[in-house]
Design an enzyme around this catalytic site. Structure first.
Site, PDB file in Angstrom:
ATOM      1  N   LYS A 204       4.436  13.784  -4.242  1.00  0.00           N
ATOM      2  CA  LYS A 204       3.622  13.343  -5.604  1.00  0.00           C
ATOM      3  C   LYS A 204       4.210  14.487  -6.409  1.00  0.00           C
ATOM      4  O   LYS A 204       4.725  15.435  -6.149  1.00  0.00           O
ATOM      5  CB  LYS A 204       2.295  13.290  -5.610  1.00  0.00           C
ATOM      6  N   ARG A 239      -1.602  10.041   4.575  1.00  0.00           N
ATOM      7  CA  ARG A 239      -0.533   8.973   3.988  1.00  0.00           C
ATOM      8  C   ARG A 239       0.548   9.568   3.616  1.00  0.00           C
ATOM      9  O   ARG A 239       0.910  10.705   2.816  1.00  0.00           O
ATOM     10  CB  ARG A 239      -1.109   8.316   3.062  1.00  0.00           C
TER      11      ARG A 239
HETATM   12  C1  7PM Z   1       4.563   6.271  -8.102  1.00  0.00           C
HETATM   13  C2  7PM Z   1       3.478   6.997  -8.355  1.00  0.00           C
HETATM   14  C3  7PM Z   1       4.691   5.437  -7.086  1.00  0.00           C
HETATM   15  C4  7PM Z   1       2.479   6.979  -7.347  1.00  0.00           C
HETATM   16  C5  7PM Z   1       3.910   5.604  -6.003  1.00  0.00           C
HETATM   17  C6  7PM Z   1       2.873   6.591  -6.112  1.00  0.00           C
HETATM   18  C7  7PM Z   1      -2.261   6.499  -2.934  1.00  0.00           C
HETATM   19  C8  7PM Z   1      -2.360   5.193  -2.520  1.00  0.00           C
HETATM   20  C9  7PM Z   1      -0.704   5.497  -3.688  1.00  0.00           C
HETATM   21  C10 7PM Z   1      -3.128   7.319  -2.348  1.00  0.00           C
HETATM   22  C11 7PM Z   1      -4.199   5.582  -1.260  1.00  0.00           C
HETATM   23  C12 7PM Z   1       2.353   6.736  -3.807  1.00  0.00           C
HETATM   24  C13 7PM Z   1       1.732   6.204  -5.175  1.00  0.00           C
HETATM   25  N1  7PM Z   1      -1.037   6.465  -3.536  1.00  0.00           N
HETATM   26  N2  7PM Z   1      -3.239   4.710  -1.818  1.00  0.00           N
HETATM   27  N3  7PM Z   1      -1.461   4.427  -2.866  1.00  0.00           N
HETATM   28  N4  7PM Z   1      -3.954   6.860  -1.702  1.00  0.00           N
HETATM   29  N5  7PM Z   1      -5.030   5.259  -0.434  1.00  0.00           N
HETATM   30  O1  7PM Z   1       2.706   7.889  -3.342  1.00  0.00           O
HETATM   31  O2  7PM Z   1      -2.933   8.455  -2.619  1.00  0.00           O
HETATM   32  O3  7PM Z   1       2.865   5.804  -3.080  1.00  0.00           O
HETATM   33  S1  7PM Z   1       0.705   5.036  -4.709  1.00  0.00           S
END
Ligand code: 7PM
Length: 259
Positions: A204, A239
């Site tokens: 991130k 994750r």
């Molecule tokens: C752009 C920005 C693309 C952020 C993808 C993301 C989480 C999640 C995501 C989290 C849970 C990513 C994020 N982040 N589900 N889905 N917790 N439970 O890094 O922090 O995939 S999307």
């Protein structure tokens, strides 16, 4: 929890896994690397991203869930905010609903209850398009815990047992760097609330802000370091895009700390 993006506009994988066979291949690789769960996402509920049509989201994720289910017993999570996608994904073999809206969409609680799947309730302040503009909290940990407690209570009232739930502070979802760091510093507070905690910080942008420069390598190293910290604090589910190295960090944490 290994991340499998089936979004063509995904920032980390560049849409490389849009094709079902390639997506399933990647999922199986993550399982070989030690992932106990695979989180499959077909929508961009992401900072600044365009919403995806329900049919399009289903067309992306359902073939992947079906094919992965046919080839592996791995625990499958569906990353969606849409009730119809939750229902279809669980019918196709998903074991968990990972909802960044914490089942606040109309019909989502009912879809989750009917599915009998596990649920991850994540905190987000605001909505994806604008949430990073000016996030404000009193005490970020207290505010996020109160939100999650309210969502857990809503699940309970709807007939979803606590044994099906886990919670997630939602790193990067309507949070400044300072908010993210305070949530990470005080992860124990969430663990002490009693439900399994999931942390999602993999790759991130908070790490680019922390470092004062950006680079995928730096983000990945910081993500793995954060995974180690989170595991020492009792976080049960990490994750991650980078499963092999993350699993090794968790092995060390498990060897050093009694949680
Ligand atoms: C752009 C920005 C693309 C952020 C993808 C993301 C989480 C999640 C995501 C989290 C849970 C990513 C994020 N982040 N589900 N889905 N917790 N439970 O890094 O922090 O995939 S999307």
């Amino acid at each position: 929890m290994g991340i499998l993006n089936v979004t063509p506009d995904s920032f980390s994988d560049g849409g490389a896994y849009v094709e079902t066979a390639r997506a399933v291949d990647h999922a199986l690789t993550l399982v070989e690397q030690g992932a106990a769960m695979i989180d499959i996402g077909g929508e961009s509920t992401r900072p600044g991203a365009n919403p995806v049509d329900e049919r399009e989201e289903m067309a992306r994720v359902l073939p992947v869930i079906e094919a992965l289910r046919a080839q592996s017993d791995v625990f499958i999570s569906i990353d969606t905010i849409k009730p119809q996608v939750m229902r279809a994904a669980c019918a196709a073999g998903a074991d968990m609903i990972n909802d960044v809206m914490a089942l606040r969409a109309p019909g989502a609680i009912d879809a989750a209850r009917d599915s009998e799947a596990a649920v991850c309730l994540m905190h987000m302040q605001g909505e994806p398009r604008t949430m990073q503009t000016a996030p404000v909290y009193g005490d970020v940990v207290a505010d996020v815990r109160a939100f999650l407690a309210e969502r857990v209570a809503a699940c309970r009232s709807a007939g979803i047992d606590d044994s099906r739930l886990c919670v997630d502070p939602g790193f990067g979802f309507g949070k400044t760097l300072a908010h993210n760091l305070e949530l990470m510093r005080r992860l124990r507070c969430f663990v002490d609330d009693g439900l399994p905690v999931l942390m999602g910080v993999s790759r991130k942008s908070m790490f680019a802000k922390l470092h004062g420069h950006d680079g995928m390598e730096s983000r990945i190293h910081a993500s793995i370091t954060a995974a180690f910290w989170a595991a020492t604090q009792g976080t049960g589910i990490i994750r991650s895009h980078d499963v092999a190295h993350t699993v090794e960090a968790l092995m060390l944490a498990a060897a050093l700390v009694d949680n």
